[in-house]
Design an enzyme around this catalytic site. Structure first.
Site, PDB file in Angstrom:
ATOM      1  N   HIS A   1     -32.766  48.501 -10.448  1.00  0.00           N
ATOM      2  CA  HIS A   1     -33.816  47.527 -10.774  1.00  0.00           C
ATOM      3  C   HIS A   1     -33.521  46.154 -10.179  1.00  0.00           C
ATOM      4  O   HIS A   1     -34.411  45.281 -10.161  1.00  0.00           O
ATOM      5  CB  HIS A   1     -33.952  47.422 -12.306  1.00  0.00           C
ATOM      6  CG  HIS A   1     -35.345  47.103 -12.760  1.00  0.00           C
ATOM      7  ND1 HIS A   1     -36.328  46.672 -11.910  1.00  0.00           N
ATOM      8  CD2 HIS A   1     -35.922  47.158 -14.006  1.00  0.00           C
ATOM      9  CE1 HIS A   1     -37.442  46.457 -12.594  1.00  0.00           C
ATOM     10  NE2 HIS A   1     -37.221  46.755 -13.868  1.00  0.00           N
TER      11      HIS A   1
ATOM     12  N   THR B   1     -31.554  65.438  -5.627  1.00  0.00           N
ATOM     13  CA  THR B   1     -30.727  66.406  -6.334  1.00  0.00           C
ATOM     14  C   THR B   1     -31.639  67.351  -7.106  1.00  0.00           C
ATOM     15  O   THR B   1     -32.642  66.922  -7.681  1.00  0.00           O
ATOM     16  CB  THR B   1     -29.736  65.702  -7.295  1.00  0.00           C
ATOM     17  OG1 THR B   1     -28.937  66.688  -7.956  1.00  0.00           O
ATOM     18  CG2 THR B   1     -30.438  64.853  -8.323  1.00  0.00           C
TER      19      THR B   1
END
Length: 437
Positions: free
Chosen positions: A408, A356
């Site tokens: 994560h 993006t």
């Protein structure tokens, strides 16, 4: 003989749509392939064209109703039937009865979607399911404001929840759609929350205006919040000297455009750099499904594009096989069709990683939010001259901050930082992309 107007296939991750607006009225003449009705999905607005020329004989599904692929929206009369329909349309019509829940003509939904979007499946319900839904109070005027659509009413009955618990819906006039029920049931501790009374809408002050969120905006909000609630999202930053890429682009942009018919931008360099980094660190290109990890041997690169109705993410399938010119051509084509509302639904499904670029709007730094079920998204930002120390001397260099948000749960910090360093190295020395080193 009348020709049926059918809901087209909506894409692998979309199984229902809302009838947003009829462009023709019953009795009006239509041409073959002329747009008749707009359908609003969770991602884009789709125009349904006339399958043949004739007269719109009748409208089977009213605006605000939810439909599935294959559902009959209306009929087009040809020949004598068309003339009869035209005559009927021009004669005085009897007073219409009070409007009830919009009818839904449903067909079997397509198979499993590659990227499921919660709350999009319509289950046909016999009879006036909305009037029988729990909590509607026998169809009083106050309750009909948020009367569930038939598919939602059936699901509410099965789950033993009421319209008051679900609250105002996302369909037209605040009616509850199946997606609203699924969203309610997916909330943590839904049972205790169900007992609470929905907060009444506050009164508006002078200068305020209340506007219903579009289905696309509701879905964007839900999916972004879902990403925050589900993924262990973390963002790491770095900065990249854009001087080498800018110099290479300035030197070859005219030759590039003359040969390939498209301008050479920065995005193709970042796509190629990310592809190389993803092949070295495959966890950033993977996804979690249950207690399993799904690794991919390909890169389906999502490119975030701002459209008139919100952000959409068309996908460059098998980006690892594309050259600079093909990448630039496809991105330019995506941008044009997003602005024109012509992007196909299947072109926004199946992405494995996203880029993006907030820099085109002037963003200097931001933390992009993951696009589930992807595990990584790269944020590009504004190029700005800054003083940098180069070989012991201070120089003014065109610098850009990069941000990598990652899940994560699957990507370790070392992998994320190393991935971003590889992207930085490839951009600062574009020859690495040509030599694959």
């Amino acid at each position: 003989m009348a020709t049926e107007i059918l809901v087209p296939t909506l894409g692998e991750s979309v199984s229902s749509a809302t009838v947003a607006r009829w462009l023709k009225k019953a009795g009006e003449a239509v041409k073959a392939d002329e747009p008749l009705v707009e359908l609003e999905t969770d991602k884009v607005t789709v125009e349904v064209n006339a399958p043949s020329a004739g007269v719109l004989e009748g409208i089977a599904v009213q605006e605000g109703a939810e439909v599935e692929p294959g559902a009959v929206l209306g009929h087009i009369a040809a020949g004598a039937g068309a003339a009869a329909a035209q005559a009927a349309a021009s004669s005085p019509a009897p007073a219409a009865p009070a409007p009830g829940p919009a009818p839904i003509v449903a067909a079997p939904a397509p198979g499993n979607a590659a990227v499921p979007s919660p709350g999009n499946t319509t289950v046909p319900s016999p009879g006036n399911a909305a009037a029988k839904a729990p909590g509607t109070g026998g169809g009083s005027q106050a309750d009909s404001t948020h009367a569930p659509l038939p598919a939602a009413a059936k699901l509410m009955a099965e789950a033993n929840v009421t319209a008051a618990q679900v609250g105002p819906g996302s369909a037209k006039d605040g009616r509850i759609a199946k997606g609203d029920v699924l969203d309610f049931l997916s909330r943590p501790a839904a049972a205790p929350a169900a007992a609470a009374t929905p907060k009444a809408a506050r009164g508006l002050e002078a200068g305020e205006e209340r506007v219903k969120m579009t289905r696309l905006r509701v879905t964007i909000a839900r999916r972004l919040k879902e990403a925050q609630n589900t993924a262990a999202m973390l963002t790491t930053f770095n900065e990249v000297d854009m001087g080498a890429v800018m110099g290479l682009r300035a030197e070859y942009k005219d030759h590039f455009e003359k040969k390939h018919g498209v301008k050479l931008g920065f995005m193709s360099f970042f796509v190629k750099a990310c592809v190389a980094a993803l092949q070295e660190f495959p966890a950033v290109n993977a996804e979690i499904e249950g207690d399993e990890l799904i690794y991919k041997q390909f890169v389906h690169m999502g490119i975030a594009v701002g459209g008139p109705n919100g952000l959409v993410v068309p996908v460059l399938k098998n980006a690892q096989e594309l050259g600079f010119a093909e990448i630039e051509k496809r991105i330019a084509d995506f941008g044009k069709r997003v602005r024109d509302g012509q992007l196909k639904l299947e072109e926004m499904a199946g992405g494995s990683f996203t880029i993006t670029n907030g820099g085109i709007y002037g963003s200097l730094m931001s933390t992009p939010i993951l696009n589930p079920p992807q595990s990584g998204i790269l944020g590009m930002h504004k190029i700005q001259d800054r003083p940098m120390v180069v070989a012991g001397k201070v120089e003014v260099r065109p610098m850009m901050y990069l941000a990598l948000s990652y899940d994560h749960r699957i990507v370790d910090g070392k992998e994320a930082v190393s991935f971003l360093v590889r992207v930085k190295e490839a951009i600062e020395d574009p020859r690495r992309l040509l030599l694959a080193v």
